[in-house]
Design a protein around this motif. Structure first.
Motif, PDB file in Angstrom:
ATOM      1  N   PRO A 116       0.793  -1.232   0.000  1.00  8.19           N
ATOM      2  CA  PRO A 116       0.000   0.000   0.000  1.00  8.19           C
ATOM      3  C   PRO A 116       0.824   1.280   0.000  1.00  8.19           C
ATOM      4  O   PRO A 116       0.285   2.362  -0.272  1.00  8.19           O
ATOM      5  CB  PRO A 116      -0.808  -0.121   1.301  1.00  8.19           C
ATOM      6  N   CYS A 117       2.126   1.174   0.280  1.00  4.68           N
ATOM      7  CA  CYS A 117       2.982   2.361   0.412  1.00  4.68           C
ATOM      8  C   CYS A 117       3.452   2.831  -0.960  1.00  4.68           C
ATOM      9  O   CYS A 117       4.666   2.882  -1.241  1.00  4.68           O
ATOM     10  CB  CYS A 117       4.163   2.042   1.318  1.00  4.68           C
ATOM     11  N   ALA A 118       2.505   3.193  -1.813  1.00  2.00           N
ATOM     12  CA  ALA A 118       2.809   3.549  -3.194  1.00  2.00           C
ATOM     13  C   ALA A 118       1.639   4.351  -3.762  1.00  2.00           C
ATOM     14  O   ALA A 118       0.629   4.583  -3.084  1.00  2.00           O
ATOM     15  CB  ALA A 118       3.054   2.286  -4.018  1.00  2.00           C
ATOM     16  N   MET A 119       1.769   4.771  -5.018  1.00  2.00           N
ATOM     17  CA  MET A 119       0.701   5.530  -5.657  1.00  2.00           C
ATOM     18  C   MET A 119      -0.490   4.628  -5.958  1.00  2.00           C
ATOM     19  O   MET A 119      -0.320   3.524  -6.492  1.00  2.00           O
ATOM     20  CB  MET A 119       1.210   6.172  -6.958  1.00  2.00           C
ATOM     21  N   ALA A 120      -1.674   5.082  -5.634  1.00  2.00           N
ATOM     22  CA  ALA A 120      -2.882   4.309  -5.904  1.00  2.00           C
ATOM     23  C   ALA A 120      -3.032   4.055  -7.395  1.00  2.00           C
ATOM     24  O   ALA A 120      -2.769   4.944  -8.207  1.00  2.00           O
ATOM     25  CB  ALA A 120      -4.104   5.047  -5.379  1.00  2.00           C
ATOM     26  N   PRO A 121      -3.446   2.848  -7.795  1.00  2.00           N
ATOM     27  CA  PRO A 121      -3.568   2.527  -9.222  1.00  2.00           C
ATOM     28  C   PRO A 121      -4.463   3.494  -9.979  1.00  2.00           C
ATOM     29  O   PRO A 121      -4.182   3.831 -11.138  1.00  2.00           O
ATOM     30  CB  PRO A 121      -4.147   1.110  -9.213  1.00  2.00           C
ATOM     31  N   GLU A 122      -5.547   3.938  -9.332  1.00  2.00           N
ATOM     32  CA  GLU A 122      -6.452   4.851 -10.028  1.00  2.00           C
ATOM     33  C   GLU A 122      -5.808   6.215 -10.269  1.00  2.00           C
ATOM     34  O   GLU A 122      -6.079   6.877 -11.275  1.00  2.00           O
ATOM     35  CB  GLU A 122      -7.756   5.017  -9.250  1.00  2.00           C
ATOM     36  N   VAL A 123      -4.928   6.640  -9.353  1.00  2.00           N
ATOM     37  CA  VAL A 123      -4.209   7.904  -9.545  1.00  2.00           C
ATOM     38  C   VAL A 123      -3.206   7.761 -10.680  1.00  2.00           C
ATOM     39  O   VAL A 123      -3.083   8.644 -11.543  1.00  2.00           O
ATOM     40  CB  VAL A 123      -3.502   8.328  -8.244  1.00  2.00           C
ATOM     41  N   ILE A 197      16.902   7.049   0.222  1.00  2.00           N
ATOM     42  CA  ILE A 197      16.800   8.402   0.746  1.00  2.00           C
ATOM     43  C   ILE A 197      15.418   8.937   0.431  1.00  2.00           C
ATOM     44  O   ILE A 197      15.027   9.021  -0.736  1.00  2.00           O
ATOM     45  CB  ILE A 197      17.886   9.307   0.131  1.00  2.00           C
ATOM     46  N   LEU A 198      14.668   9.285   1.466  1.00  2.00           N
ATOM     47  CA  LEU A 198      13.285   9.714   1.312  1.00  2.00           C
ATOM     48  C   LEU A 198      13.075  11.115   1.863  1.00  2.00           C
ATOM     49  O   LEU A 198      13.723  11.514   2.839  1.00  2.00           O
ATOM     50  CB  LEU A 198      12.347   8.754   2.065  1.00  2.00           C
ATOM     51  N   GLY A 199      12.138  11.843   1.257  1.00  2.00           N
ATOM     52  CA  GLY A 199      11.674  13.102   1.815  1.00  2.00           C
ATOM     53  C   GLY A 199      10.424  12.851   2.635  1.00  2.00           C
ATOM     54  O   GLY A 199       9.500  12.165   2.188  1.00  2.00           O
ATOM     55  N   ALA A 200      10.380  13.386   3.833  1.00  2.00           N
ATOM     56  CA  ALA A 200       9.258  13.124   4.734  1.00  2.00           C
ATOM     57  C   ALA A 200       7.934  13.634   4.190  1.00  2.00           C
ATOM     58  O   ALA A 200       6.870  13.123   4.547  1.00  2.00           O
ATOM     59  CB  ALA A 200       9.533  13.752   6.107  1.00  2.00           C
ATOM     60  N   GLU A 201       7.981  14.618   3.282  1.00  2.00           N
ATOM     61  CA  GLU A 201       6.757  15.211   2.736  1.00  2.00           C
ATOM     62  C   GLU A 201       6.485  14.788   1.300  1.00  2.00           C
ATOM     63  O   GLU A 201       5.612  15.364   0.645  1.00  2.00           O
ATOM     64  CB  GLU A 201       6.861  16.743   2.810  1.00  2.00           C
ATOM     65  N   ASP A 202       7.184  13.803   0.804  1.00  2.00           N
ATOM     66  CA  ASP A 202       7.053  13.380  -0.590  1.00  2.00           C
ATOM     67  C   ASP A 202       5.629  12.918  -0.892  1.00  2.00           C
ATOM     68  O   ASP A 202       5.091  12.043  -0.220  1.00  2.00           O
ATOM     69  CB  ASP A 202       8.046  12.242  -0.867  1.00  2.00           C
ATOM     70  N   VAL A 205       6.320   9.343  -3.418  1.00  2.00           N
ATOM     71  CA  VAL A 205       6.913   8.177  -2.771  1.00  2.00           C
ATOM     72  C   VAL A 205       6.747   8.371  -1.268  1.00  2.00           C
ATOM     73  O   VAL A 205       7.539   9.061  -0.629  1.00  2.00           O
ATOM     74  CB  VAL A 205       8.400   8.026  -3.155  1.00  2.00           C
ATOM     75  N   PRO A 206       5.705   7.801  -0.678  1.00  2.00           N
ATOM     76  CA  PRO A 206       5.371   8.091   0.721  1.00  2.00           C
ATOM     77  C   PRO A 206       6.445   7.621   1.693  1.00  2.00           C
ATOM     78  O   PRO A 206       7.102   6.597   1.476  1.00  2.00           O
ATOM     79  CB  PRO A 206       4.061   7.320   0.926  1.00  2.00           C
ATOM     80  N   VAL A 207       6.602   8.381   2.773  1.00  2.00           N
ATOM     81  CA  VAL A 207       7.617   8.045   3.763  1.00  2.00           C
ATOM     82  C   VAL A 207       7.311   6.724   4.464  1.00  2.00           C
ATOM     83  O   VAL A 207       8.207   6.080   5.024  1.00  2.00           O
ATOM     84  CB  VAL A 207       7.747   9.209   4.779  1.00  2.00           C
ATOM     85  N   SER A 208       6.068   6.272   4.414  1.00  2.00           N
ATOM     86  CA  SER A 208       5.718   4.966   4.987  1.00  2.00           C
ATOM     87  C   SER A 208       6.447   3.829   4.281  1.00  2.00           C
ATOM     88  O   SER A 208       6.494   2.701   4.791  1.00  2.00           O
ATOM     89  CB  SER A 208       4.211   4.739   4.904  1.00  2.00           C
ATOM     90  N   LEU A 209       7.029   4.119   3.128  1.00  2.00           N
ATOM     91  CA  LEU A 209       7.818   3.124   2.405  1.00  2.00           C
ATOM     92  C   LEU A 209       8.987   2.623   3.252  1.00  2.00           C
ATOM     93  O   LEU A 209       9.399   1.462   3.119  1.00  2.00           O
ATOM     94  CB  LEU A 209       8.348   3.752   1.111  1.00  2.00           C
TER      95      LEU A 209
END
Length: 258
Positions: A116-123, A197-202, A205-209
């Motif tokens: 679930p830690c990704a872009m929704a398929p419909e988006v 390397i992740l951005g907390a506000e991305d 690519v959500p930080v929950s990744l």
């Protein structure tokens, strides 16, 4: 397929791969700083920037084209789509990859039932449809999403708008579909040093990744940059350089502050 490349600097070999809808020019000053410590190879992805569109845009074909122009062994740094492609290179030809830095990149960009830690398929599907209807508007919307939440959003958006490629819609569409690749198995099996390397506000690519990829590969080194969005190599260049130098072991003279 014929890919545009440029090499600059001296030191350990390092490859930079950019993201969708752009060219290697997005790296800008960050590439200049890297070239002070590395021999940097910049590559424009197929159909983007100065690389000509290719008939076969399958993941396998793109990986082969990257290997044809990359150094025999190198540290690979991939941002967004470039991270997925660098990961695919490491899975296909592990002997060619000394280390792997994934910057704002998801091994499985489009969400699955078990991811679930990704872009929704419909988006994602809406982006695909929008690209076919209005290329310019889609690229501008994509740029806005990449900067949302960042402390340096204005500078990042200005940079993105100056680099967004002007290319055939079919080439953009083919490159966009590469984001559907599922490379979780490759990340789980990778043996070279690897970091995320992740951005907390991305917003892409959500930080929950972070928690999910750590379960895939317990040796993965994860950096989360507060107030960063999808372009941390612009907003948090010092920290990204510190992380990368630490990964590669190229730390002589590095200022640890940041």
């Amino acid at each position: 397929m014929s890919l545009w490349t440029e090499t600059r600097g001296y030191g350990p070999e390092l490859v930079l791969l950019h993201g969708w809808g752009l060219s290697s020019e997005i790296w800008g000053e960050f590439a200049d700083r890297l070239s002070e410590r590395y021999r940097v190879t910049l590559i424009d992805l197929p159909g983007l920037g100065r690389s000509v569109p290719a008939g076969d845009m399958s993941l396998h074909a793109v990986v082969q084209s990257l290997l044809e122009v990359a150094p025999e062994q190198a540290h690979w740094v991939g941002w967004s789509l470039g991270g997925q492609l660098a990961l695919a290179v490491a899975e296909h030809a592990p002997e060619r990859v000394k280390s792997l830095s994934l910057v704002a990149s998801n091994p499985c960009f489009v969400a699955r039932d078990d991811w679930p830690c990704a872009m929704a398929p419909e988006v994602f599907g809406a982006f695909v449809d929008s690209l076919a209807d209005n290329e310019a508007k889609t690229l501008q919307r994509f740029a806005a999403l990449q900067t949302r939440g960042s402390d340096s959003a204005r500078d990042e958006l200005k940079r993105l708008k100056s680099v967004i490629v002007n290319t055939a819609p079919e080439a953009l569409a083919a490159a966009l579909m590469l984001l559907e690749s599922d490379l979780r198995k490759g990340l789980a099996g990778i043996r070279c040093p690897v970091q995320l390397i992740l951005g907390a506000e991305d917003q892409l690519v959500p930080v929950s990744l972070a928690a999910n990829v750590s379960r895939l590969n317990q040796h993965l080194d994860v950096w989360v940059l507060e107030r960063g969005a999808h372009l941390p190599f612009i907003s948090h260049a010092d920290q990204v350089l510190q992380a990368l130098n630490s990964l590669t072991g190229n730390t002589e003279g590095v200022n640890a502050a940041g």
